[in-house]
Design an enzyme around this catalytic site. Sequence first.
Site, mmCIF file in Angstrom:
data_model
loop_
_atom_site.group_PDB
_atom_site.id
_atom_site.type_symbol
_atom_site.label_atom_id
_atom_site.label_comp_id
_atom_site.label_asym_id
_atom_site.label_seq_id
_atom_site.Cartn_x
_atom_site.Cartn_y
_atom_site.Cartn_z
ATOM 1 N N ARG A 15 0.850 -1.189 0.000
ATOM 2 C CA ARG A 15 0.000 0.000 0.000
ATOM 3 C C ARG A 15 0.891 1.246 0.000
ATOM 4 O O ARG A 15 2.082 1.189 0.309
ATOM 5 C CB ARG A 15 -0.902 0.019 1.239
ATOM 6 N N SER A 17 0.564 4.036 1.869
ATOM 7 C CA SER A 17 0.655 4.833 3.092
ATOM 8 C C SER A 17 2.067 4.808 3.661
ATOM 9 O O SER A 17 2.854 3.885 3.396
ATOM 10 C CB SER A 17 -0.326 4.311 4.146
ATOM 11 N N LYS A 85 -3.561 -7.997 10.578
ATOM 12 C CA LYS A 85 -4.915 -7.766 11.095
ATOM 13 C C LYS A 85 -5.889 -7.360 9.998
ATOM 14 O O LYS A 85 -7.106 -7.445 10.185
ATOM 15 C CB LYS A 85 -4.890 -6.707 12.201
ATOM 16 N N ASP A 86 -5.363 -6.921 8.822
ATOM 17 C CA ASP A 86 -6.239 -6.536 7.712
ATOM 18 C C ASP A 86 -6.651 -7.716 6.850
ATOM 19 O O ASP A 86 -7.526 -7.578 5.996
ATOM 20 C CB ASP A 86 -5.533 -5.507 6.814
ATOM 21 N N ARG A 138 -13.782 -1.938 17.713
ATOM 22 C CA ARG A 138 -13.186 -2.699 18.830
ATOM 23 C C ARG A 138 -12.673 -1.755 19.918
ATOM 24 O O ARG A 138 -12.914 -1.970 21.114
ATOM 25 C CB ARG A 138 -12.025 -3.553 18.300
ATOM 26 N N ARG A 139 -11.954 -0.719 19.510
ATOM 27 C CA ARG A 139 -11.444 0.240 20.493
ATOM 28 C C ARG A 139 -12.582 1.029 21.143
ATOM 29 O O ARG A 139 -12.552 1.294 22.340
ATOM 30 C CB ARG A 139 -10.449 1.195 19.821
ATOM 31 N N ARG A 160 -10.984 8.703 10.445
ATOM 32 C CA ARG A 160 -10.219 7.963 9.452
ATOM 33 C C ARG A 160 -8.958 8.763 9.156
ATOM 34 O O ARG A 160 -8.802 9.894 9.568
ATOM 35 C CB ARG A 160 -11.016 7.792 8.150
ATOM 36 N N GLY A 161 -8.065 8.169 8.376
ATOM 37 C CA GLY A 161 -6.880 8.906 7.945
ATOM 38 C C GLY A 161 -5.592 8.257 8.400
ATOM 39 O O GLY A 161 -5.588 7.319 9.202
ATOM 40 N N THR A 165 -2.713 12.538 10.065
ATOM 41 C CA THR A 165 -4.068 13.100 10.133
ATOM 42 C C THR A 165 -4.679 12.871 11.503
ATOM 43 O O THR A 165 -5.291 13.784 12.093
ATOM 44 C CB THR A 165 -4.960 12.457 9.055
ATOM 45 N N ARG A 166 -4.501 11.682 12.035
ATOM 46 C CA ARG A 166 -5.120 11.353 13.323
ATOM 47 C C ARG A 166 -4.481 12.137 14.470
ATOM 48 O O ARG A 166 -5.183 12.661 15.338
ATOM 49 C CB ARG A 166 -5.034 9.847 13.560
ATOM 50 N N CYS A 251 -13.022 -7.870 10.023
ATOM 51 C CA CYS A 251 -11.978 -7.180 10.774
ATOM 52 C C CYS A 251 -12.415 -5.814 11.279
ATOM 53 O O CYS A 251 -11.678 -5.150 12.003
ATOM 54 C CB CYS A 251 -10.691 -7.062 9.944
#
Length: 324
Positions: A15, A17, A85-86, A138-139, A160-161, A165-166, A251
């Site tokens: 990816r 990112s 996890k994805d 989940r969180r 998101r982001g 960004t977060r 997920c």
Amino acid sequence: MNGPETVTPLRLGTRRSALAMAQSGMVAEEVAEITGRRVELVEITTYGDVSRESLAQIGGTGVFVSALRDALLEGRIDLAVHSLKDLPTAAPAGLLLAAVPEREDVRDSLVARDGLTLAELVGKAGGRTVRIGTGSPRRMAQLNAWARAHDADLETVAIRGNVDTRINYVTSGELDAVVLATAGLNRLGRSGEITEHLDTALMLPAPGQGALAIECVDPALAAVLSRLDHAPTRAAVVAERALLATLEAGCSAPVAALATWAGTELRLDGAVGTTDGAELLKMSANGPLVPDETAEEQAAALGRALATRLLDTGAADLMGERAR
């Protein structure tokens, strides 16, 4: 004989990112070392990268990996690196999970204003609602359950982001804190921004969190890549993912799981809850694990057994619509 400069490089799909590139860059160095071949990163955009919807809205399962898997099956890349996890729990025919390298820190972390911990944020709120951002049901489930247990005025905000960004939600003052995976912050060299590592007693991670998955199609390449496999990590994530699969949860569902070694035993903790924290079902199981060719099936059996207990105690009603 061809020199190293004329050998066809291996194409590693990733990816785009910053976190994915960092993870894939680390794996690329290791792959180059064990194969003696140059490794080129091939950037691939996934649906999860471009969609502005929440993970719950787009379904979560596979949105970050489908494009990479398509590229593998079509021969456009030779191997792919995913955040484990994805990965959907069911693999497409023709793909090989060649290696699961040693796991990073499994915990979630708080990045909060003024360097505060979760308890300090609540304690110093002065009657104001503490706002914490996360894109994970989940969180949300576990944070809100903690807030209810501690009579804390806390609101979880869906975001998101990427990591920048977060964290900017906090530095801009829009949010009091965000929750992020410790492994990602470590891999990006940003662990110094963590204000608290959240104990797994409060916040169990996602199944497979902190682990990477290396997939390929060619059995010969898979045999070489298997040198990067870490057997204890693979057994742990197999148990966690078996629980997830048996629950028939995607997920993006509010499901958490963590398997840990204790001598010759594997301990598996699991949790299922509602995102508002009103109900949080937590259970654990222990089982012997002999490190031989049956280790993965032993781990999977433990995961299935704990999931069955969770379902028998009402877990299905807490997850909403289950994946099929």
